[in-house]
Structures are given as C-alpha cells and as structure tokens.
Write a protein that holds these residues in place. Structure first.
Motif, PDB file in Angstrom:
ATOM      1  N   ASP A 267     -69.137 108.542  19.448  1.00 35.65           N
ATOM      2  CA  ASP A 267     -68.692 107.723  20.575  1.00 35.65           C
ATOM      3  C   ASP A 267     -67.378 108.284  21.096  1.00 35.65           C
ATOM      4  OD1 ASP A 267     -70.854 106.042  20.085  1.00 35.65           O
ATOM      5  OD2 ASP A 267     -69.678 104.773  18.722  1.00 35.65           O
ATOM      6  N   LEU A 268     -67.281 108.442  22.408  1.00 36.50           N
ATOM      7  CA  LEU A 268     -66.070 108.929  23.060  1.00 36.50           C
ATOM      8  C   LEU A 268     -65.374 107.743  23.719  1.00 36.50           C
ATOM      9  CD1 LEU A 268     -64.139 111.045  24.309  1.00 36.50           C
ATOM     10  CD2 LEU A 268     -65.842 111.372  26.126  1.00 36.50           C
ATOM     11  N   TRP A 269     -64.183 107.418  23.209  1.00 41.49           N
ATOM     12  CA  TRP A 269     -63.392 106.324  23.766  1.00 41.49           C
ATOM     13  C   TRP A 269     -62.326 106.931  24.673  1.00 41.49           C
ATOM     14  CZ3 TRP A 269     -64.309 101.097  22.772  1.00 41.49           C
ATOM     15  CH2 TRP A 269     -65.324 100.854  21.828  1.00 41.49           C
ATOM     16  N   MET A 270     -62.464 106.711  25.963  1.00 43.37           N
ATOM     17  CA  MET A 270     -61.580 107.310  26.951  1.00 43.37           C
ATOM     18  C   MET A 270     -60.237 106.586  26.990  1.00 43.37           C
ATOM     19  SD  MET A 270     -63.629 109.642  28.370  1.00 43.37           S
ATOM     20  CE  MET A 270     -63.175 110.002  30.070  1.00 43.37           C
ATOM     21  N   GLU A 358     -65.953  99.442  28.076  1.00 46.90           N
ATOM     22  CA  GLU A 358     -66.421  99.863  29.399  1.00 46.90           C
ATOM     23  C   GLU A 358     -65.932 101.266  29.760  1.00 46.90           C
ATOM     24  OE1 GLU A 358     -66.814  96.375  32.384  1.00 46.90           O
ATOM     25  OE2 GLU A 358     -65.119  95.829  31.077  1.00 46.90           O
ATOM     26  N   ARG A 359     -64.954 101.774  28.983  1.00 45.15           N
ATOM     27  CA  ARG A 359     -64.484 103.147  29.183  1.00 45.15           C
ATOM     28  C   ARG A 359     -65.008 104.080  28.102  1.00 45.15           C
ATOM     29  NH1 ARG A 359     -59.440 100.565  29.497  1.00 45.15           N
ATOM     30  NH2 ARG A 359     -58.729 101.724  27.671  1.00 45.15           N
ATOM     31  N   ALA A 360     -65.961 103.613  27.314  1.00 43.94           N
ATOM     32  CA  ALA A 360     -66.480 104.401  26.186  1.00 43.94           C
ATOM     33  C   ALA A 360     -67.869 104.942  26.503  1.00 43.94           C
ATOM     34  CB  ALA A 360     -66.524 103.552  24.923  1.00 43.94           C
ATOM     35  N   PHE A 361     -68.166 106.089  25.894  1.00 41.49           N
ATOM     36  CA  PHE A 361     -69.451 106.748  26.108  1.00 41.49           C
ATOM     37  C   PHE A 361     -70.079 107.151  24.776  1.00 41.49           C
ATOM     38  CE2 PHE A 361     -67.178 107.273  30.035  1.00 41.49           C
ATOM     39  CZ  PHE A 361     -68.146 107.101  31.009  1.00 41.49           C
ATOM     40  N   SER A 419     -56.845 117.365  25.037  1.00 39.25           N
ATOM     41  CA  SER A 419     -56.693 117.200  26.482  1.00 39.25           C
ATOM     42  C   SER A 419     -56.151 115.834  26.876  1.00 39.25           C
ATOM     43  CB  SER A 419     -58.045 117.417  27.172  1.00 39.25           C
ATOM     44  OG  SER A 419     -58.968 116.412  26.775  1.00 39.25           O
ATOM     45  N   GLY A 420     -56.019 114.940  25.902  1.00 36.44           N
ATOM     46  CA  GLY A 420     -55.566 113.595  26.197  1.00 36.44           C
ATOM     47  C   GLY A 420     -56.622 112.724  26.840  1.00 36.44           C
TER      48      GLY A 420
END
Length: 514
Positions: A267-270, A358-361, A419-420
């Motif tokens: 899971d990518l948490w932005m 909602e900002r996670a992928f 990359s932050g």
C-alpha cells in the motif's frame, strides 16, 4: 466462405494451401493477412459463433501445484476466442526480455525486439490500437494531465500501455466468411495430426465434432493457433506414430508453462494528493496509461525478474476479493459475473471510506514467471467427448519469483520515501524473506505462455526462430506458447506480432508471388 462441418458427408477431405488451426487473435490475424491472396486458406474453429456448453467442455482439465483457475473457464471455445472476454491491455515486450540474462534460468530468445518491431506495428491494425508509440514523451503531448511520480529515472520508469476493445469474433466474421480464398470451417475440432508414411512432414489433420462426423484437412503448411494449452495438447495427443507426441523428441512439449503473477503487494500512502491521470484507465475510454517499471540496469543489479506495478485506490482495493477466489466456476460466463459482482461490491464499500485512506493506493504487481521445466502441461488418462486425452496443468513457481516480487515492491517503497511522495507498507506475505511460497489467493492473468518454447537448438526448444516445429518442416506454431520468457506485459500484442511474423515466413516458404 463458411462451412459447418457438421453438415458435410462423413470422412470428407478439405484441402487448401495452408491450414490455420484456431480462430482467436493469432489465427484470425494470420487469416486476415492472407485475405485476397492467391492461396486457399483453411481456417478451423472448433466451436461455432456463440458459446455452447458442450463445446466449451472440450477445454476441461485438472490442475495441480500452485492454485489455478479451472482450465475450462480460462478460454472461450468459439470464433474469436479469448478476445471475447479480454481486458485489451497492450504493450510490447522490453528489449531486456529477449536477451540471455545470467540470473534468469532458461532465459533468452533467438530473436530480438528489433526483429519484432515491424510486426508490433502491423499488429496494431487487427487489434485496432493507436500509433505504434509507447513512450511517455509522445503521449504527454497527446493527452492531458499525465504527470509522472517524481521517482529516480535510473531506477523506475513509466511503461506505457494502449487499450484495445477489439472483439475479433464480431469484428472479422463477415470479412472472413466473404473472403473468396478463405474457407472458415466451424465445429472443426482438431483431434490429431498425422504424418506422411515414412516422412517427417504432416499429411493431414483429423477434425471431429459432436455430430459424430470425422473429417481430414490437407494442406501444404499447418499453423497451430488454438492457444497455448490446446496447441500443446494437440501435439502430445498426436502420439499414434510417435509415442511421445509430435515435436517432443526431447521431452519439452508442455514444459516451461508460464503465467503472469498478478498480486497486491503493498500500500502506498501519499504524503499529499498527487494530481495525475497517468496511472488510471477506464475500459473503452482511455487511450494510453502507464505502470511503474524497474529499469533494465536495476533488474540486472538486483538480479530480479521484469515486472510492473499499477496503482488502484486503496478505498476500493482493500475490499476487492482475489480473482483466484471469484473466478472458480467452470462456466466462464458465471466466473466473469462473479468477478464483476465482487468489483461492484468493492466500489460500493469504498464510497464509505473517508480520511487519509483517500490518498492511499494499492500497488498491484504484474510480473513475468521464471521459466521452470517443472511448470508443465501433461495428458491424463481421461478423454473428452471427441476422444482426446484431457490435460493437467501443474503451475510451479520458484524462489526467484517470490524474491523478485518482494524486491520490486521494496524498490518502489524506497523511491516513494526518497522523493517525499509517501510511504509504502508491504503486504504480510512478503515480510518473511525466508518464505518463498505464495498464498492461495495469488492471481494469474489468464495468460498461458511457454509450453512450446522457441530455440535454435531442438534440445532446448520445440520450435525454431521461425516458429516451425523442429524436425517437422510444414508444421508451425503461432502464439504465446513459443515464448521462451513471458515478459511483464499481457501477451496478446506480442503473440499477434509473432503470428504475423510467422505468416510472412510461411508465405516465403510457399514461393509464390502474393
């Protein structure tokens, strides 16, 4: 011309210059390439123009090893084949996919990406794709809001895809039936290949149907295009004259079965919202989109397989059931309904999710399978209604598969942090580096590849670089069964290109002006 072989007198002889066995993407693309030429083309379709349970049952078989879909529901046995239920994702293999990689056992093609490039371009026509362009720089000028994630380009690149909606059955039926030099034979299920007495050349192919009819098809050249599993099955079942089957002098037919592993891996948490349409697509609307890929240099450095990562909103992904669970009905129509129903349920549940999620992928990998001789298709003692032995598919994965899946997810996670962009959390099944197994929910892509692999040496492959069966000069194989390695992209674009290349080779063999 169309011939329903159920209506022919029993034991009829059908004759032409070439015989194409199978009317899916490969077979139809080849037939279209011969349309309006000086040659008589016989195109065999085992079913009719619509789904029929009795015909579909000829695809039934068993599985072992890593859990897999029911074989009966992985393909459609009627005119148009799997293009009747495919997602349409198209992208060419990368140059690294064709080379001998020291860290990937049994890798290396006897042809290069450059050899296929003109046929990739040509394959865009029957697949109804856009221009043969797969660089982000091109599509960034054509489409809005294709903002790439700010990752190090020496590590991660954006692999572009185009999307086809081509259903070959509905698109090309009328053209082929009307073609003056093509005879489309339906209900013409190939059951065996017979060699000429005292010769290594094919004399004829035996076809049967449920009406109790048996016929022979005779041609100068025969092109098997009935899908990886059925091509392989036909070679193995043609064992009256050669007990081991045709093309199987070195026990290679059926070995090296490959699939694409398609698994949620992390899971990518932005950290912040990232506005882009580059990584999303909608069937029937999106022209081009990208997935995250690892550069060839890093693949070599890390000794990993080639794979890509797609992004799906986690609000939906966390509620989505594994396709390996939802696609377990023997009827492909019911399996598809089950899968679509589960997606609708996930979308409904996702609407209730609020907050940081909602900002996670969800990061989903699609990765090539390491070639493995123990991953194979074999005949069983059970026979189908037309007397052909059924098959067992033993799907066997390796430690390199698991290592590569984990390492690609880790590399993307490192890039997200550096990359932050955000932080990546690996899924639980990847956290133990000593565990090389895969869960039962591991998805395949319904992508069958590799069981009649290509090689210059008959001791290492079933077909030569021209896709001709070693030792049988007028028998050829079209499609993904010829792949020595499976790359990361869905196979249809490449198998269509390879089939059109084979089509040119057979034209040259016939030595007539076309």
């Amino acid at each position: 011309m169309h011939t329903d072989t159920r209506n022919l007198e029993n034991n009829s002889l059908i004759q032409g210059d070439i015989c194409i066995v199978g009317a899916g993407a490969a077979g139809i693309s080849i037939a279209l390439d011969w349309k309006d030429t000086a040659y008589k083309v016989i195109l065999l379709e085992g079913g009719g123009f619509e789904y029929e349970d009795q015909v579909q049952d000829l695809m039934s078989g068993t599985t072992s090893g890593q859990r897999y879909f029911p074989l009966r529901s992985t393909r459609l046995h009627y005119f148009g084949g799997a293009t009747g239920h495919w997602a349409g994702m198209c992208s060419p293999f990368d140059p690294i996919d064709f080379i001998d990689r020291s860290w990937v056992p049994y890798s290396g093609w006897p042809i290069s990406r450059e050899d296929l490039d003109p046929y990739y371009s040509k394959a865009h026509v029957p697949l109804q794709l856009g221009p043969y362009e797969y660089e982000l720089e091109y599509w960034d000028k054509e489409l809005p809001n294709l903002n790439p994630l700010p990752f190090d380009e020496k590590v991660v690149w954006n692999k572009m895809w185009q999307f086809s909606t081509a259903n070959f059955g509905s698109l090309y039926k009328d053209d082929l039936v009307a073609a003056r030099n093509i005879e489309l034979c339906t209900y013409a299920h190939a059951t065996s290949i017979r060699l000429k007495d005292g010769s290594s050349e094919v004399d004829h192919i035996v076809i049967k149907n449920h009406a109790g009819k048996t016929h022979r098809v005779r041609a100068k050249h025969y092109l098997l295009a009935c899908g990886t599993l059925q091509n392989t099955r036909l070679l193995l079942a043609s064992n009256d004259q050669r007990p081991e089957g045709l093309g199987n002098d070195h026990d290679l037919v059926g070995r090296f079965f490959m699939e694409h592993l398609e698994i949620p891996v992390a899971d990518l948490w932005m950290a912040d919202p990232f506005p882009t349409d580059l990584y999303s697509w909608k069937y029937g609307h999106t022209k081009a989109a990208a997935e995250l890929a690892i550069t060839a240099a890093i693949q070599e450095k890390e000794h990993i397989l080639n794979g890509t990562l797609s992004l799906r909103p986690l609000v939906h992904g966390k509620h989505t059931k594994a396709r390996m669970d939802t696609w377990q009905n023997e009827d492909p129509r019911k399996s598809m309904d089950n899968m679509f129903r589960s997606w609708d349920e996930a979308l409904a549940a996702g609407k209730l999710e609020k907050g940081a999620i909602e900002r996670a992928f969800e990061l989903n990998i699609r990765i090539e399978q390491c070639p493995n001789p123990e991953s194979r298709l074999t005949l069983t003692r059970e026979k189908d209604a037309l007397g052909v032995p059924r098959t067992n598919l033993n799907w066997a994965l390796t430690g390199l598969d698991k290592y590569s899946v984990r390492r690609i997810a880790e590399l993307i996670g490192q890039q997200a942090g550096l990359s932050g962009t955000g932080r990546v959390q690996l899924r639980e099944f990847l956290r133990d580096k000593n565990d090389s197994s895969f869960p039962d929910t591991t998805n395949g892509g319904w992508h069958h590849m590799g069981t009649t692999r290509m090689s210059t040496d008959p001791k290492n492959g079933v077909v030569d670089p021209e896709c001709r069966v070693h030792g049988i000069p007028n028998l050829h194989i079209a499609g993904a069964a010829c792949y020595p390695t499976s790359g990361a992209p869905n196979p249809t674009l490449t198998l269509t290109a390879l089939s059109l290349r084979l089509s040119d080779r057979v034209k040259a063999l016939l030595k007539r002006p076309v």
